[in-house]
Design an enzyme around this catalytic site. Structure first.
Site, PDB file in Angstrom:
ATOM      1  N   ARG A   1       0.769  -0.999   0.072  1.00  0.00           N
ATOM      2  CA  ARG A   1      -0.163  -0.088   0.064  1.00  0.00           C
ATOM      3  C   ARG A   1       0.691   1.206  -0.034  1.00  0.00           C
ATOM      4  O   ARG A   1       0.590   2.235  -0.853  1.00  0.00           O
ATOM      5  CB  ARG A   1      -0.866  -0.055   1.307  1.00  0.00           C
TER       6      ARG A   1
ATOM      7  N   TYR B   1       0.233 -13.479  -0.422  1.00  0.00           N
ATOM      8  CA  TYR B   1       0.864 -13.218  -1.579  1.00  0.00           C
ATOM      9  C   TYR B   1       1.970 -12.747  -1.315  1.00  0.00           C
ATOM     10  O   TYR B   1       2.108 -12.040  -0.479  1.00  0.00           O
ATOM     11  CB  TYR B   1      -0.056 -12.521  -2.673  1.00  0.00           C
TER      12      TYR B   1
ATOM     13  N   ASP C   1     -13.570   6.333   0.033  1.00  0.00           N
ATOM     14  CA  ASP C   1     -13.888   5.945   1.300  1.00  0.00           C
ATOM     15  C   ASP C   1     -15.119   6.905   1.863  1.00  0.00           C
ATOM     16  O   ASP C   1     -15.808   6.616   2.701  1.00  0.00           O
ATOM     17  CB  ASP C   1     -13.028   5.563   2.362  1.00  0.00           C
TER      18      ASP C   1
END
Length: 427
Positions: free
Chosen positions: A113, A221, A298
């Site tokens: 991120r 992952y 968001d």
């Protein structure tokens, strides 16, 4: 090239919030020649968290921005997405991500991120976006043909357009809508560790693996070119269900994954235990635009994470808004003011429905992943029956981002659990 500042130094657009949504939108608008100022409340620009999945509907936009190669250099392009049962580790279904790239024209990637945030931060700096820190916005107001924000220190900032990209707990959302967040009673623990720590844990280094189980799931992952390994452990908190304030604690984490398969059991001790993320969303709303104040990301549509589309939707929001601004600016007579009202109306007309679909599907996906008993067996049977080249459940979201409602593809048709023939009821 950014336009020259007005004599008062006012920007064309104020963006409140310097996360991925705010920065990507600032960059999208600056590419159209607009002067953009970003107000971030933190002392520095940065992101917390770990891994992030970015599907073709996002990498398509990164490619248009000229940022995809940089993202690839920092992330990983996995080979498969594999869903397994968290109890017995059996494969339920698989997406060949290389075939998925051929279908949609752009890759499915995973990236840290903070790396994706950094890509947009550097792009904004190159584009001349004005990036301000320690800017705590406490209120929003519309004015004649513009809007303004009120800051905690008493100052006022104004612009013809104000974009509230201030996240799940948005000040603008509270002021303009007044609704509350919705708790799922689920909590997420994360960890990103050197790959060497997990090589003997039965991991699949080249895949995104999702273990779905009763009231819990576990995601794995690789990150950063395969040097790191990301894990996310999500479970339903008994304390939350009981109405206790102190919920999602590490003791609940350990208890939630008892009985899971070996790879999951080996991953749980590696989770960060000094912080965890309670999972909230909000009910979809129909109105994102209030005068010259627009909700984005968001602040407008916080989803649960099961579709892995939260950050992507925010990036799409900014791209769509910038596209409509550019379309109207090109059609406008020379020397006229930007048609922000038209651009905002077009933005709201297409994005509200798409994001509503993602939000509601994410909730349904969460329920599906966490089934127990007979329902779990029915789900497993349906997933195992899926053809490898069946993209029914991804075409509506991974294809090109719609600019108008008529471009929005049809939704998939859910398969009823009751239609599944379950042979092994003792599993």
């Amino acid at each position: 090239m950014n336009p020259e500042p007005t004599p008062a130094g006012q920007p064309d657009v104020l963006v409140v919030g310097g996360g991925i949504g705010g920065l990507s939108t600032a960059y999208a608008l600056s590419r159209q020649g607009l002067r953009v100022r970003v107000l971030e409340q933190a002392p520095e620009y940065g992101e917390v968290g770990a891994g992030l999945q970015i599907a073709p509907n996002c990498t398509r936009i990164l490619a248009e921005y000229g940022l995809l190669d940089e993202a690839k250099s920092l992330g990983v392009v996995p080979e498969n997405m594999v869903m397994r049962d968290a109890l017995d580790s059996q494969v339920l279904t698989r997406l060949d991500l290389r075939d998925l790239e051929r279908r949609y024209g752009f890759p499915y990637m995973v990236i840290h991120r903070s790396d994706l945030h950094g890509i947009f931060l550097r792009a904004c700096r190159r584009a001349g976006v004005e990036l301000l820190n320690d800017q705590v916005v406490v209120g929003y107001e519309n004015t004649e043909g513009a809007a303004r924000v009120l800051l905690k220190d008493g100052r006022v900032e104004s612009a013809p357009l104000v974009i509230a990209a201030d996240g799940l707990h948005s000040v603008a959302r509270r002021q303009l809508i007044g609704d509350d967040v919705v708790s799922s009673s689920y909590v997420a623990y994360r960890a990103a560790v050197p790959i060497e720590q997990v090589k003997d844990n039965g991991i699949a280094e080249n895949d995104v693996t999702v273990y779905v189980g009763p009231h819990r799931h576990f995601v794995q992952y690789a990150l950063r070119g395969g040097d790191m390994f990301n894990q996310v452990a999500v479970f339903e908190s008994p304390k939350a269900l009981a109405g206790e304030e102190d919920w999602g604690t590490p003791d609940e984490l350990d208890a939630a994954f008892v009985g899971s398969c070996d790879t999951v059991i080996k991953g749980i001790p590696l989770m960060w235990r000094d912080r965890w993320w309670r999972m909230f969303d909000r009910d979809p709303i129909e109105t994102w635009v209030h005068g010259r104040i627009a909700l984005l990301g968001d602040a407008a549509h916080p989803p649960l994470q099961y579709m892995a589309q939260g950050a992507i939707m925010a990036i799409e929001d900014g791209w769509v808004l910038a596209q409509h601004y550019a379309r109207l600016a090109e059609a406008a007579p020379a020397g006229t003011e930007p048609d922000w009202d038209g651009a905002l109306a077009a933005y709201e007309a297409v994005r509200v429905e798409h994001c509503r679909r993602v939000q509601t599907t994410a909730r349904a996906w969460g329920e599906l992943w966490h089934l127990d008993g007979e329902s779990r067996l029915q789900r497993n049977a349906i997933m195992r029956a899926r053809d490898a080249d069946d993209y029914t459940f991804t075409d509506w979201v991974y294809g090109p981002t719609a600019l108008t409602p008529d471009e929005e593809p049809e939704m998939f048709t859910p398969i009823p659990l009751s239609s599944a023939a379950v042979e092994d009821r003792a599993a």
